[in-house]
Design a protein around this motif. Sequence first.
Motif, PDB file in Angstrom:
ATOM      1  N   ARG B 319      -4.922  -2.310  -6.718  1.00 43.06           N
ATOM      2  CA  ARG B 319      -5.884  -2.056  -7.786  1.00 43.06           C
ATOM      3  C   ARG B 319      -7.289  -1.789  -7.217  1.00 43.06           C
ATOM      4  O   ARG B 319      -8.027  -0.945  -7.722  1.00 43.06           O
ATOM      5  CB  ARG B 319      -5.921  -3.281  -8.707  1.00 43.06           C
ATOM      6  N   GLN B 322      -9.438   2.045  -4.941  1.00 40.26           N
ATOM      7  CA  GLN B 322      -9.807   3.304  -5.598  1.00 40.26           C
ATOM      8  C   GLN B 322     -10.101   4.347  -4.526  1.00 40.26           C
ATOM      9  O   GLN B 322     -10.408   4.011  -3.394  1.00 40.26           O
ATOM     10  CB  GLN B 322     -11.031   3.108  -6.482  1.00 40.26           C
ATOM     11  N   LYS B 323     -10.005   5.606  -4.915  1.00 36.01           N
ATOM     12  CA  LYS B 323     -10.265   6.741  -4.018  1.00 36.01           C
ATOM     13  C   LYS B 323      -9.281   6.810  -2.845  1.00 36.01           C
ATOM     14  O   LYS B 323      -9.597   7.404  -1.816  1.00 36.01           O
ATOM     15  CB  LYS B 323     -11.705   6.700  -3.458  1.00 36.01           C
ATOM     16  N   GLU B 348       3.830   3.236  -5.376  1.00 34.33           N
ATOM     17  CA  GLU B 348       3.521   2.138  -6.311  1.00 34.33           C
ATOM     18  C   GLU B 348       2.020   2.087  -6.429  1.00 34.33           C
ATOM     19  O   GLU B 348       1.336   1.592  -5.540  1.00 34.33           O
ATOM     20  CB  GLU B 348       4.008   0.809  -5.744  1.00 34.33           C
ATOM     21  N   ILE B 349       1.507   2.584  -7.519  1.00 37.81           N
ATOM     22  CA  ILE B 349       0.058   2.772  -7.600  1.00 37.81           C
ATOM     23  C   ILE B 349      -0.540   1.910  -8.698  1.00 37.81           C
ATOM     24  O   ILE B 349      -0.165   2.035  -9.864  1.00 37.81           O
ATOM     25  CB  ILE B 349      -0.254   4.263  -7.858  1.00 37.81           C
ATOM     26  N   PHE B 350      -1.462   1.045  -8.300  1.00 34.42           N
ATOM     27  CA  PHE B 350      -2.103   0.173  -9.280  1.00 34.42           C
ATOM     28  C   PHE B 350      -3.562   0.534  -9.516  1.00 34.42           C
ATOM     29  O   PHE B 350      -4.206  -0.044 -10.365  1.00 34.42           O
ATOM     30  CB  PHE B 350      -1.976  -1.291  -8.843  1.00 34.42           C
ATOM     31  N   ALA B 351      -4.077   1.480  -8.729  1.00 36.82           N
ATOM     32  CA  ALA B 351      -5.448   1.936  -8.958  1.00 36.82           C
ATOM     33  C   ALA B 351      -5.374   3.208  -9.799  1.00 36.82           C
ATOM     34  O   ALA B 351      -4.347   3.878  -9.816  1.00 36.82           O
ATOM     35  CB  ALA B 351      -6.118   2.215  -7.622  1.00 36.82           C
ATOM     36  N   ASP B 352      -6.484   3.554 -10.491  1.00 39.66           N
ATOM     37  CA  ASP B 352      -6.373   4.729 -11.363  1.00 39.66           C
ATOM     38  C   ASP B 352      -7.043   5.973 -10.809  1.00 39.66           C
ATOM     39  O   ASP B 352      -6.749   7.075 -11.225  1.00 39.66           O
ATOM     40  CB  ASP B 352      -6.861   4.426 -12.786  1.00 39.66           C
ATOM     41  N   ASP B 353      -7.912   5.805  -9.816  1.00 38.06           N
ATOM     42  CA  ASP B 353      -8.641   6.965  -9.307  1.00 38.06           C
ATOM     43  C   ASP B 353      -8.154   7.288  -7.891  1.00 38.06           C
ATOM     44  O   ASP B 353      -8.821   6.997  -6.910  1.00 38.06           O
ATOM     45  CB  ASP B 353     -10.146   6.659  -9.329  1.00 38.06           C
TER      46      ASP B 353
END
Lengths: 251, 420
Positions: B319, B322-323, B348-353
Amino acid sequence: MLEIKNLHARIADDGTEIIRGLDLTVKAGEVAAIMGPNGSGKSTLSYILAGREDYEVTEGDILYNGESILELDPAERAARGIFLAFQYPMEIPGVATMEFLKVAMNSLRKARGEDPLKIPEFMKLVKNAAGSLEMNPDMLKRPLNVGFSGGEKKRAEILQMKLLEPKLCVLDETDSGLDIDALKIVADGVNALRSPDRAFVVITHYQRLLEHIVPDTVHVLSQGRVVKSGDKSLALELETHGYAGLIGEAA
Amino acid sequence: MNVHATPKLTASETALVEVFSTRLSDLPGNEAVTLRRDTALEAIKRGLPTRKVEHWHYTDLRRLIGTVPAFDRTAKPEALPVLIGDSHRLTVSNGRAEKAENPDGVTIHRLKELFAKGELADQLIAGVDDSVGAINAAFVSDGFAISVADGVEVQNPIELQNLHAGGQAHSRFTITVGAGAKVTFLERQAGAGAALVSSIDKVVVGEGADVRFIILQEQSEDTTHLGKFEAEVGKNSNLSLFVMNVGGRLVRQEVHVAMPGEAAHFELRSVNLLANATHNDLTMVLDHSGYGTTSTELVRNIVTGKAQGVFQGQIRVAREAQKTDAKMACNSLVLSDEAEFSVKPELEIFADDVACGHGATVAEIDHAHLFYLMARGVPEKEARGLLVKAFLAEVIEELEDEALVTALEVRLENWFDEHG
Ligand SMILES: Nc1ncnc2c1ncn2[C@@H]1O[C@H](COP(=O)(O)OP(=O)(O)O)[C@@H](O)[C@H]1O
Ligand SMILES: [Mg+2]
């Protein structure tokens, strides 16, 4: 030198017949032009001469210096002196142009029982040939044909022909994609190679190229057969009357 | 935790347990280390993983491990000259680390001596379903602890050799690279004769450091090779790992990389040349846990004969990360009907950007390209060779070091001559 007798060939995948009883004889030293409308089977004929597996010969024969070549693979045919300048040369990423030229030249030398070229000798041959075709030497640093313009690809084909010194040269629409200056350079390159022991099959759609590479014979292909043969005046006749008139007359 | 019923041990599992009982007295370590070994053996006794275990789904270790050879005390591996010019050589031969000098700014210890003092015992803790870790922890006999001081640019590559001559060989390389340091490691896994080999690298890359690590696995055809590369990549640092597998009967090479530091960069490049009945599994787990971390993974495989290849690539983005920018690709060229390559990418991606992507292709040699080359007189086998080389050119040439590129190309050529 080349005798094609009653050749029938189809697409191996789906069985469609493309070449339907084609006869053609080309003597050593001769320049034979093959003309014909789009889809008449000109490229297919060139591929079959070079031994492409996508086509299956079902009848007839191709004799080269009196011997059938149908059982030979493309490399064996090249080793015997058959060369095809492709209408659409393929881009092959990852294969360096110079490395490819060296491997090709040395393969042919090996087949003839000659030693491989020394690097400086090889570099010199390539440099001279490229120079005579006014090619930018930087092109040769790129992967084979990758990012070449249409015209550059055609020049690269002629460059290979000069370096490999074949005996039977099949040129498939080498003029397409070339502007008039490039056309002259390429034609000069071809003319320089004309010799009594070398024959050319020049496939073209237009009469234009034949003003620069003057043919001894002209053959008109339609639906996989030679429907009319003549001398260079036949090409001019085609230019004025178009294929429709002529093919109609022959049929 | 997986709960295993007490299974009936297979012949290979039994052999491992028996080798352990005869080897233990020779294995270095104080009480703390021995305790770790015992714990690892217990894990082995619960049974090697089968395809029912997710991480081992494509590599049924229990079935594939085959005969486990005994340790051969008398085995004398042949010495191996270094691959790149003036490399500093560190050799583990038949499980024994040879005495080594310290290059400028680098401190080297033999693990045997550290284990005896109880140091690094905590590195011998295997994870869940971590058979590579467990087998190595139980049996590891030696290796090197290498520490590169802060700010040091190590001039010549350090070549790590793990050599065997049949039997068993279990080694480790524990590496710490200080802040701002720069170093290249070349690890060579090689030997003659049937063997069970395990080798683990544990690498800590300090802030702003730049580490290049190359693993060249060219085991003999009857060797089981279990490798694991674990790394933690610090802030603003760079780790590039190149793995070439060109040998072994059963190969599992794991890559576990954690990127907790901001703006760290990781690169994985791998070339796998698989022939005969080789089973080769490259499994990567990559944790993007720091802000603005980036990675690219490019795996190229040539498979022929009845070979089975596997690439599992798992990218996890926390999370906080980011980036993150992560790109993974796996391309296979299959030369025979019976060869196979399985790819399992997982994001498995918990960050949004974030920008993450993966792609996989499986292809045969392009017939049109082959025709073009042959039409110029290049015989079929040679033409196929050019296309195979072309398929790998991008990955190998990226290494830039001329001696290294040439050495890898020679291996490719030899492999192709024999199997292509
Ligand atoms: N490999 C192929 N697959 C499908 N159709 C083909 C193939 N090769 C040739 N053809 C078809 O055969 C005919 C002759 O093609 P071609 O030899 O390229 O003609 P030309 O070069 O005279 O324009 C065309 O209708 C073309 O679509
Ligand atoms: Mg055509």
